[in-house]
Design a protein around this motif. Structure first.
Motif, PDB file in Angstrom:
ATOM      1  N   HIS A  28       0.865  -1.232  -0.001  1.00  0.00           N
ATOM      2  CA  HIS A  28      -0.074  -0.034   0.068  1.00  0.00           C
ATOM      3  C   HIS A  28       1.007   1.376  -0.089  1.00  0.00           C
ATOM      4  N   GLU A  31       2.578   1.713  -3.323  1.00  0.00           N
ATOM      5  CA  GLU A  31       1.830   2.549  -4.335  1.00  0.00           C
ATOM      6  C   GLU A  31       1.614   4.103  -4.130  1.00  0.00           C
ATOM      7  N   LEU A  32       1.307   4.338  -2.768  1.00  0.00           N
ATOM      8  CA  LEU A  32       1.131   5.857  -2.481  1.00  0.00           C
ATOM      9  C   LEU A  32       2.522   6.841  -2.668  1.00  0.00           C
TER      10      LEU A  32
END
Length: 127
Positions: A28, A31-32
């Motif tokens: 996560h 990706e951020l």
């Protein structure tokens, strides 16, 4: 091997996968970080230029706790639990599961290898 935020990341993997080699960065957060930097996640890590690497390193440094600082923080949290003599701290101290898992049959990862304790020896011939 490119070096980002004090950690080596593999050359031959896509950057979205390579960032996960940094302690504290998972799928996560990877990706951020790439979205914030405006970098395509399918580019190989060795294809990034210096500006892109510096941009990723800057985002990591400003917004995320990673590597040594995160390890220190986790160790301090566990040490605090031990110091205040909480139940969780005692479980950490004894090397047992902390989150309520069953220990009668499983928990070998936390408890280590089996240590067989010899049973009582029976005396033959006695009635």
């Amino acid at each position: 091997m490119p070096r980002v935020a004090g950690a080596d990341i593999p050359d031959n993997k896509k950057i979205r996968i390579a960032l996960r080699y940094i302690y504290g960065i998972g799928p996560h957060f990877a990706e951020l970080i790439l979205k914030e930097a405006g970098i395509d996640g399918d580019i190989k890590a060795n294809a990034l230029n210096e500006d892109q690497l510096a941009q990723i390193a800057g985002i990591l440094e400003n917004n995320y706790v990673t590597e040594g600082a995160l390890r220190r923080q986790v160790a301090q949290n566990i040490g605090r639990l031990r110091d205040i003599r909480s139940y969780r701290g005692d479980r950490h101290r004894r090397g047992l599961p902390v989150r309520g898992q069953n220990t009668q049959t499983n928990a070998r990862t936390r408890k280590g290898r089996k240590r067989t304790v010899a049973g009582k020896k029976s005396v033959k011939g006695m009635k």
